[in-house]
Design an enzyme around this catalytic site. Structure first.
Site, PDB file in Angstrom:
ATOM      1  N   CYS B  86      89.240  32.749  91.484  1.00 13.88           N
ATOM      2  CA  CYS B  86      89.033  30.347  90.764  1.00 13.88           C
ATOM      3  C   CYS B  86      89.086  30.302  89.277  1.00 13.88           C
ATOM      4  O   CYS B  86      89.910  30.432  88.200  1.00 13.88           O
ATOM      5  CB  CYS B  86      88.785  30.337  92.067  1.00 13.88           C
ATOM      6  SG  CYS B  86      88.272  28.546  91.764  1.00 13.88           S
ATOM      7  N   HIS B 203      90.311  32.889  97.148  1.00 14.87           N
ATOM      8  CA  HIS B 203      88.816  33.430  97.132  1.00 14.87           C
ATOM      9  C   HIS B 203      88.674  34.327  98.008  1.00 14.87           C
ATOM     10  O   HIS B 203      88.350  34.552  99.350  1.00 14.87           O
ATOM     11  CB  HIS B 203      87.140  31.799  97.551  1.00 14.87           C
ATOM     12  CG  HIS B 203      87.328  31.414  96.416  1.00 14.87           C
ATOM     13  ND1 HIS B 203      86.442  31.369  94.958  1.00 14.87           N
ATOM     14  CD2 HIS B 203      87.648  30.214  95.570  1.00 14.87           C
ATOM     15  CE1 HIS B 203      86.307  30.748  94.401  1.00 14.87           C
ATOM     16  NE2 HIS B 203      87.172  29.842  95.064  1.00 14.87           N
ATOM     17  N   GLU B 205      86.499  36.376  98.703  1.00 17.66           N
ATOM     18  CA  GLU B 205      85.454  36.824  98.290  1.00 17.66           C
ATOM     19  C   GLU B 205      84.279  36.267 100.209  1.00 17.66           C
ATOM     20  O   GLU B 205      83.475  36.155 100.493  1.00 17.66           O
ATOM     21  CB  GLU B 205      84.502  36.907  97.249  1.00 17.66           C
ATOM     22  CG  GLU B 205      83.708  35.733  97.048  1.00 17.66           C
ATOM     23  CD  GLU B 205      84.889  34.480  96.517  1.00 17.66           C
ATOM     24  OE1 GLU B 205      85.971  34.991  96.343  1.00 17.66           O
ATOM     25  OE2 GLU B 205      85.210  33.744  95.660  1.00 17.66           O
TER      26      GLU B 205
END
Lengths: 656, 226, 85, 85
Positions: B86, B203, B205
């Site tokens: 990002c 994302h 994560e």
């Protein structure tokens, strides 16, 4: 020490009554200086002193074994077990958002975030409760779009997930939208910091953005002190700077973790004045400030303007004497502007100096607790009598029930708020287990099995029709939203949005609402640990509905037992818990389909509400439920429809 | 494997990347403050999501000038593994480590939701454990994810297989309807020619643990270990 | 020395904001708005007294930071101090 | 008819972006940058041939959409079509 001559006109323009001025002279034993008058006027304003609402607010239950900090500090704190505690508060930013929606809402989020991390807690979630006029009006759409993007941009930039909230549309908010921002933080017990200036001789340190002329309330008139030029340059809109706030957040938490400070407070309403006097009075000490050391944005600012400025993203820190070098190293690491602007004294006096000239010497306690309290006149509103003559029988049975259900599901207050929360980052910090859209947001806590559930709820129409019952019902709704999610309700933070308290009918609404809220908080054992009062919310000089919004936190012993609101699989049984009696008073059906706001809200039986909550918690604990959903706006039909379609990847039906 | 998570003023996702590597993958990881030089001994650098410098001026524009970026470039030139997620991807673009630029989403709004993403190139170190064409459901959360590249850059990306992820429909269709932000060719993630620098807007994560919905993102990290 | 800097998108680069604004203008009844392109505008105050030095410095500032050469062009004008912006 | 529109923050209104850019410029060695104020720049192409009508329309466009009158000022210039921007 006198500057401008104090005249009755200047006193009035500072919002002080003649008696209040005499009390000031008695406290000081002399005439106040112009700067002192400004300081008193802000500290004794309704917004800072709660002088009209305090006698009523004292009725709230605020004690329970799990409450570590009740009202009176930057935020309230409750223990949730395993040495952890949740810090929580809600604040309103209604009037600034009506003037400039984007910045007004953004700075509202900025303010509530600071209230949390000044207690030493890492903010972990934001929620908001928004109320607007009719969406068919262009001005309302403008306010709606910009308020939402202001909240989104500030929260997203800060890296704090916005995990829940509510949005309602009612004509009474047309010119006076409500923007209530709630923030929750988490902290280990030993890291809790209070906003108090303890330790005589400790340095008082200013950190954050420079001070400008923005947001100076009170008198806006021409005198030697306030030249016409500065009045013109004094924008009444504060601009949010989330990047500076993120630096303030990280630096503050680092200072607290390393035990380098004894007190920290946000420069919120009345900026330097409220932060210094409140921190001093809480510790029973005094503070001396040297204004020439205050970093400022405009040249030639007067002591009056510096003390009253409400520029954003500024904090006051009381450091431990001897730790100055370490404190300054942390501010430099985070590239923050700072300056030691004073020190803690033992005389309990707020002393304001510039160079060696003294501009103010006031006992701090007189500022924070000296405001007179007023007993307002309360009178039953005339409209109540007429609205209670409502006979549900005269409402015709709907010809087409399907159309009625569709109309309800598409009414803005009930319709999905996905357009809103898809602009909020609700996933940052990777703790959000139940995302927006269910009855409550649920967050996990890393390295623990605990979970916390959060909601913010209000139902202004019920309170409009009966403030007492309405107050009880929104506490129950918030508690049910947590219980259906599997969480035990623990505590409340309230945002009380009302009209002009000097109107007896409004004060009746306020008093009855607080009574109702208190009774339910007592019965459901959810004490009030923090809150905010916002008066003078008027639309076309008519008061808005009495609108308390209730933020509530609950705890799950095991976050994997969280329950969501959408149906999971065909063949499951659907149960209705609680008494199924039917009430149309103040319902969304009556308003949306018949354009009527009438009748009395459904009666509230607190003992059965408590039993319902206990039952839901038991069912969740035994992992018997596949889903559970609270019946609120629109009743049973809407709740069933929502449970069918909420999960877009698995749309189901239901046969009742 | 030793990871370094770079922290810029304004980074928000540093905690979350650190958590996934340390607690989910159980690999060693350190925060790297943006003013430090990178010492050797690191195998992978993570440029996390967030709002470095508030994303003022342009997303990632000011972070590019941090001291650490010089050593990130050297590290990448030497073949070290670098992933920008990002805001991290935006910084890699501003720093010229990856070609192209990000513009505001076509809706002009911030978008935060789980989004289907197709693995188009599973031959780089970050995507080895995915099947080619596998559809993942990964959260996106950005306001400037509308990727732009000139025609010849786009051609080079296609020819060298540098397009790693593309937004798609749940069934894997890559079309306008499944493009959330207007990104050219539905591009969600690209790598450099050598394949050791990856930039992606989604994302991973945020979906590396089942409790958060799914663990589709974990393999972006676990692919690096043996 | 005061400078005005204009940063605009290069030809052929899509402008989502410009497109949306034009669309919105048509919606609220403004006819004949054929195109809207949105860029950034900076007002910068520099110490330099000498026009040459200021212009040199501005070039680097624009190229290195204020514009993204991949998609943006820049232009600037330098005005002697006393001119009111 | 082509128009250039400049939208800037009113005096006294904090400009977080300008402040941060100036700070970043100093950090990377640009001395003597006293102030940076960031605003928006628009290039608009209008059908109107008549200068008066275009100017009238632009006033409303700027007031109603391109600027936020509470915190921003606007200015515009109208150029005959053939002038290259």
């Amino acid at each position: 020490m006198t500057e401008t001559r104090i005249t009755p006109q200047i006193i009035a323009q500072h919002g002080l009554t003649e008696e209040e001025y005499q009390k000031i002279e008695k406290i000081l034993g002399r005439e106040p200086s112009f700067t002192e008058l400004g300081i008193f006027s802000v500290m004794w304003s309704e917004h800072c002193s709660y002088k009209t609402s305090k006698p009523i607010l004292d009725r709230f239950p605020t004690k329970a074994p799990w409450v570590l900090q009740g009202p009176g500090e930057n935020a309230g704190i409750v223990d949730i077990g395993e040495g952890l505690a949740v810090v929580m508060k809600v604040e309103s930013h209604n009037h600034p958002s009506a003037i400039e929606p984007y910045q007004g809402a953004a700075t509202g989020v900025g303010g509530i975030l600071r209230d949390i991390f000044t207690m030493g807690a890492r903010p972990i979630a934001l929620l908001n409760s928004l109320r607007f006029g009719d969406l068919r009006e262009a001005r309302t759409r403008y306010l709606f779009e910009h308020i939402v993007s202001g909240i989104a941009d500030y929260g997203n930039c800060m890296g704090v997930p916005t995990v829940g909230g509510e949005v309602y549309f009612e004509d009474c908010y047309r010119d006076n939208p409500l923007v209530n921002a709630m923030c929750v933080g988490i902290i280990k017990h030993e890291n809790i910091v209070k906003g108090s200036a303890s330790g005589v001789g400790n340095p008082v340190i200013y950190v954050g953005s420079t001070t400008g002329l923005d947001g100076i309330h009170g008198a806006t008139f021409a005198s030697e002190e306030l030249s016409e030029a500065s009045a013109a340059k004094r924008p009444n809109v504060q601009i949010g700077d989330p990047f500076t706030e993120k630096l303030l957040l990280e630096a503050s938490l680092e200072l607290i973790k390393k035990g380098l400070l004894t007190g920290i407070q946000d420069m919120g309403a009345a900026g330097l004045t409220s932060s210094s006097s409140e921190m001093a009075s809480r510790a029973g000490n005094g503070i001396t400030l040297n204004l020439e050391k205050v970093p400022r944005r405009e040249a030639g600012m007067t002591p009056y303007e510096i003390m009253l400025s409400e520029s954003q993203e500024r904090m006051l820190v009381v450091g431990k004497a001897g730790c100055e070098r370490e404190i300054e190293a942390i501010f430099r690491k985070w590239d923050l502007q700072f300056a030691v602007i004073g020190e803690v004294t033992d005389d309990g006096v707020l002393r304001i100096k510039e160079g060696d000239r003294i501009y103010a010497e006031i006992p701090a306690e007189a500022l924070t607790d000296g405001a007179p309290q007023y007993r307002q006149v309360s009178q039953v509103p005339a409209y109540l009598e007429e609205l209670h003559h409502f006979d549900p029988e005269q409402i015709p049975q709907p010809a087409d029930y399907n159309k009625v259900l569709i109309d309800l599901l598409t009414s803005p207050s009930i319709a999905s708020k996905e357009w809103v929360y898809e602009q909020y980052d609700h996933l940052v910090r990777t703790d959000t287990v139940v995302l927006p859209g269910s009855d409550a947001a649920v967050l996990r806590i890393k390295d623990s099995e605990l979970g916390i559930a959060l909601t913010i709820d209000g139902n202004a129409r019920y309170l409009y029709l009966d403030p007492g019952t309405g107050g009880k019902s929104i506490i129950c709704e918030a508690a049910r939203n947590l219980a259906v999610s599997g969480a035990r309700p623990l505590a409340v933070t309230d945002c009380l949005n009302f009209g002009n308290p000097l109107k007896p009918e409004v004060f009746y609404q306020f008093e009855r609402a607080v009574d109702g809220l208190s009774e339910a908080c007592e019965a459901l054992r959810t004490p009030v640990i923090s809150g905010n009062v916002s008066f003078y919310n008027e639309s076309a000089n008519e008061a808005i509905y009495p609108t308390p919004t209730i933020g509530m936190v609950g705890v799950l012993a095991d976050v994997s037992k969280a329950v969501t609101a959408w149906f999971r699989q065909a063949g499951d049984l659907v149960y209705l818990l609680g008494r199924p009696d039917c009430h149309l008073g103040g319902s969304e059906y009556l308003k949306t389909i018949h354009g009527k706001v009438a009748g009395a809200p459904p009666p509230v039986d607190l003992t059965s509400e408590l039993k319902l909550i206990e039952t839901l918690l038991l069912l969740a604990d035994k992992r018997i439920l596949n889903s559970a959903h609270d019946l609120s706006d629109g009743g049973l039909a809407v709740a069933l429809a929502e449970s069918c379609v909420m999960n877009k990847n698995n749309i189901l039906g239901a046969e009742i | 494997m030793k990871y370094g998570v770079v922290v810029f003023p304004g980074s928000n996702w540093d905690h979350d990347c650190y958590h996934v590597v340390k607690h989910v993958l159980r690999e060693s990881v350190e925060y790297l403050w943006h003013e430090k030089e990178i010492t050797n001994g690191f195998d992978c650098l993570v440029l996390p999501g967030g709002f470095s410098y508030g994303d003022y001026l342009r997303a990632g524009a000011l972070a590019m000038f941090s001291k650490i970026m010089r050593s990130v470039k050297d590290f990448a030139d030497r073949g070290g593994l670098v992933v920008g997620i990002c805001n991290g991807f935006q910084i890699l673009l501003e720093a010229g480590l990856l070609p192209g630029a990000m513009q505001r989403n076509k809706t002009l709004k911030f978008i935060s939701k789980f989004t289907p993403v197709k693995v188009v190139n599973n031959a780089i170190p970050f995507t080895r454990k995915y099947q080619a064409g596998e559809v993942l459901n990964i959260p996106i959360a950005h306001a400037e994810g509308n990727y732009f590249a000139s025609d010849e850059t786009l051609k080079r990306l296609r020819d060298n297989g540098q397009i790693v992820f593309q937004y798609c429909s749940p069934e894997g269709e890559i079309d306008g309807a499944s493009n959330p932000n207007g990104s050219i060719d539905n591009i969600a993630g690209i790598c450099n020619e050598k394949g050791n620098v990856l930039g992606m807007m989604p994302h991973p994560e945020r979906c590396a643990e089942l409790i958060l919905g799914n663990d589709h993102g974990l393999r972006v990290f676990s692919s690096l270990s043996s | 020395m005061k400078a005005k800097v204009y940063v605009t998108l290069k030809e052929g680069v899509l402008d989502p904001q410009g497109k949306t604004i034009r669309h919105a203008l048509n919606n609220i009844g403004f006819q004949g708005v054929n195109e809207v392109r949105m860029g950034k505008y900076f007002e910068i105050r520099l110490d330099d007294q000498d026009q040459e030095a200021a212009s040199e410095k501005l070039k680097r500032i624009c190229h290195e930071m204020l514009s993204n050469p991949v998609i943006e062009n820049y232009r600037f004008e330098i005005l002697p101090e006393k001119v009111d912006l």
